[in-house]
Every structure is written in structure tokens, then in C-alpha cells.
Design an enzyme around this catalytic site. Structure first.
Site, PDB file in Angstrom:
ATOM      1  N   ASP A   1      -3.660  -0.087   2.092  1.00 47.98           N
ATOM      2  CA  ASP A   1      -3.025   1.240   2.094  1.00 47.98           C
ATOM      3  C   ASP A   1      -1.696   1.115   1.351  1.00 47.98           C
ATOM      4  OD1 ASP A   1      -2.578   3.973   2.731  1.00 47.98           O
ATOM      5  OD2 ASP A   1      -1.287   3.377   4.384  1.00 47.98           O
TER       6      ASP A   1
ATOM      7  N   TYR B   1       2.414   6.830  -2.053  1.00 43.94           N
ATOM      8  CA  TYR B   1       1.569   7.085  -3.218  1.00 43.94           C
ATOM      9  C   TYR B   1       1.512   8.585  -3.532  1.00 43.94           C
ATOM     10  CZ  TYR B   1      -0.805   2.451  -3.320  1.00 43.94           C
ATOM     11  OH  TYR B   1      -1.129   1.127  -3.451  1.00 43.94           O
TER      12      TYR B   1
ATOM     13  N   CYS C   1      -6.830   4.633   2.568  1.00 41.01           N
ATOM     14  CA  CYS C   1      -5.843   5.551   2.020  1.00 41.01           C
ATOM     15  C   CYS C   1      -6.590   6.668   1.295  1.00 41.01           C
ATOM     16  CB  CYS C   1      -4.953   4.772   1.052  1.00 41.01           C
ATOM     17  SG  CYS C   1      -3.763   5.799   0.196  1.00 41.01           S
TER      18      CYS C   1
ATOM     19  N   THR D   1      -5.307   9.014  -0.548  1.00 41.51           N
ATOM     20  CA  THR D   1      -4.724   9.240  -1.872  1.00 41.51           C
ATOM     21  C   THR D   1      -5.269   8.222  -2.878  1.00 41.51           C
ATOM     22  OG1 THR D   1      -2.736   9.833  -0.626  1.00 41.51           O
ATOM     23  CG2 THR D   1      -2.526   9.731  -3.016  1.00 41.51           C
TER      24      THR D   1
ATOM     25  N   CYS E   1      -4.718  12.037   5.780  1.00 40.84           N
ATOM     26  CA  CYS E   1      -3.875  10.927   5.334  1.00 40.84           C
ATOM     27  C   CYS E   1      -3.799   9.960   6.501  1.00 40.84           C
ATOM     28  CB  CYS E   1      -2.477  11.449   4.977  1.00 40.84           C
ATOM     29  SG  CYS E   1      -1.247  10.149   4.712  1.00 40.84           S
TER      30      CYS E   1
HETATM   31  N1  DGL Z   1      -1.902   6.731   3.766  1.00 43.06           N
HETATM   32  C1  DGL Z   1      -2.206   7.318   2.543  1.00 43.06           C
HETATM   33  C2  DGL Z   1      -3.275   8.376   2.591  1.00 43.06           C
HETATM   34  O1  DGL Z   1      -4.155   8.269   3.400  1.00 43.06           O
HETATM   35  C3  DGL Z   1      -1.135   7.483   1.498  1.00 43.06           C
HETATM   36  C4  DGL Z   1       0.133   8.106   1.870  1.00 43.06           C
HETATM   37  C5  DGL Z   1       1.160   7.947   0.758  1.00 43.06           C
HETATM   38  O2  DGL Z   1       1.445   6.805   0.411  1.00 43.06           O
HETATM   39  O3  DGL Z   1       1.642   8.966   0.259  1.00 43.06           O
HETATM   40  O4  DGL Z   1      -3.274   9.296   1.804  1.00 43.06           O
END
Ligand code: DGL
Length: 269
Positions: free
Chosen positions: A11, A43, A74, A76, A184
């Protein structure tokens, strides 16, 4: 043939721990490697190109550890890079996706909310998914700017988190939403706060266990499950500051864990 090689879980930061917990719960004997790409977190506001590069860079590390499977914990990163990774690598790669399908089945009011990063919501992958259910239910999406930064803070400011979640769920609640998707993995770390804000009438949907089950199914179908009878080791790595990440990851993991540095990150961007 059973395999005792580790499973990589990646992640941008601490969010994937919410998935790692479910994997450990379901498959306690598997060896797990967790990589928090903290130097590049969050991210969410980054471009698809940069996130995709991070996926390959991180995958290089996971490969060096001879992992038998990868969980891209993750949403994203999955939206930006999972397909390209699958084209390049042969091991099973499990990604995350906002759980709109189960939410569309669960809702009684016909109004579903999705909290996610801007990177996820703006992605083609998400738009394709959304379009499959748009005629069936009303989908209210909200890009939660700043929420991951708050969750990643060393000194947590609960008041600020409550303020942001209240703001980001306001529209959903006003429009009669009864099913809220956590799109997220970071948000699953604060599920208790979110559940309290939206109230007991709202079902909060997290995908951690579904992803753990999908991983188990893939390992089984490819004969890659471990035959170890011991509790599997879990190792934690970061591209960020190890002392800070030790504090942060230990907080969300629920016990003190050692965190090692992952040196590869200078090669990107
Ligand atoms: N934990 C991540 C997701 O599921 C990313 C969050 C991030 O880094 O902005 O989207």
C-alpha cells in the site's frame, strides 16, 4: 505443490494493514511481507503515471523476496497499475476495488455512497465499474481530500478526522444513503469513527475480508498454499522514515512491530 514462499502486500502507507489483518486472520500460517510506500504517500493526488511507476518499483522489491503472490492493498494503485502488473508478472496479483456490487445488493433506500481518493474516483477502472450499477442504484461518490494525510499523521488528531468524515458523508446522508463503501484501505483503519458518524442505520462496507478470501481461493486453485503448521512470520518494510513508520504501523497493527527500510525508491520519478 505447496509453497512456503511469502505473500507480498503493498500500500502507499498504513492503509493496507486493514487487509493484512484479514489475510492473517484467514491464513495464519502464511508468511507475509508488508510494504508501506510511505515516502510517496499519499498516492491519491498523484498522476496515474507516477503511481504506475511506484507499482513496478514496489513489485521489484516483492519479486526480490521471491513472493508467490501479491495483494495490491490499495484501491488507488490498483486503479492505476494492476493491469500493467498482471501483464508483466506471472504470480497471482489480487487488487482492490470499491465494493459497489455488494453495496448495490445491500441497499434498501437505493442510495449508495463511495468514499475514495481522487485517483480512484477519476480512474477509468472506477468509471467502468460505476457505469455497471448506475441504472440500478444512485451512487454518491466523494473524494476525501486530506483524509489519508490525517490517518498517516504520527500524532493523530481525532477532531480533524471527525470533521473531515462528517463533511464527506454529509451529502450521502442528506440524500438518504444507507450503504457506504470504503473505497480506500486507509478508511478501514478508522471504520469505528466512520460508523459512529453515519449512525447505526448505515451499513459500512469494507472489502478487506473479500480480498483475503479471493487470495485464498487463488492460492488454492494454483496449489500455492503453505503446508506450514507454524504461525507465519510477518515482515514490515517502508520507503519512508523507519522510526516514524514503526510508530505509525505499530499503532494500526495493534502491537509494536519492527519496520525495515526498502532502499529501492530512489530509482523512481
Ligand atoms: N490506501 C490507498 C487506497 O486504498 C491509497 C491512499 C493514498 O495513498 O492516497 O486507495
Amino acid at each position: 505443490m505447496p509453497s512456503n514462499k511469502p505473500i507480498g502486500v503493498i500500500d502507499s502507507g498504513a492503509g493496507g494493514l486493514s487487509v493484512l489483518k484479514k489475510i492473517q486472520e484467514l491464513m495464519p500460517n502464511e508468511e507475509l511481507l508488508y510494504l508501506a510506500d510511505s515516502y510517496f504517500a499519499p498516492y491519491g493526488p498523484r498522476s496515474k503515471r507516477v503511481i504506475k511507476n511506484r507499482c513496478f518499483e514496489n513489485m521489484g522489491f516483492i519479486e526480490l523476496q521471491h513472493s508467490k503472490a501479491l495483494v495490491l492493498a490499495c484501491n488507488t494503485a490498483t486503479a492505476a497499475g494492476v493491469e500493467a502488473l498482471r501483464e508483466e508478472y506471472d504470480i497471482p496479483i489480487i487488487g482492490m476495488e470499491p465494493a459497489i456490487k455488494p453495496a448495490a445488493d445491500l441497499t434498501r433506500t437505493g442510495v449508495v455512497g463511495v468514499l475514495a481518493t481522487e485517483g480512484t474516483l477519476d480512474s477509468e477502472k472506477f468509471m467502468d465499474l460505476e457505469s455497471l450499477y448506475k441504472d440500478k442504484v444512485e451512487i454518491i461518490t466523494k473524494a476525501c481530500h486530506g483524509l489519508v494525510d490525517e490517518i498517516e499523521k504520527l500524532k493523530i488528531d481525532q477532531g480533524e478526522i471527525v470533521k473531515l468524515v462528517t463533511e464527506y458523508t454529509e451529502d450521502f446522508l442528506k440524500r438518504g444513503g444507507d450503504t457506504l463503501v470504503l473505497g480506500c484501505t486507509h478508511y478501514a483503519l478508522i471504520v469505528d469513527i466512520i460508523a459512529e458518524i453515519v449512525g447505526p442505520e448505515v451499513v459500512v462496507v469494507d472489502t478487506g475480508m473479500a480480498v483475503a478470501k479471493e487470495l485464498k481461493r487463488r492460492l488454492q486453485s494454483e496449489g500455492l498454499e503453505t503446508d506450514s503448521k507454524q504461525k507465519g512470520r510477518i515482515s514490515f518494510f517502508t520507503s519512508g522514515n523507519t522510526e516514524d513508520q514503526q510508530v505509525l504501523l505499530s499503532r494500526y497493527w495493534g502491537e509494536k512491530v519492527p519496520v525495515l527500510h526498502y532502499l529501492n525508491f530512489l530509482l523512481t520519478i
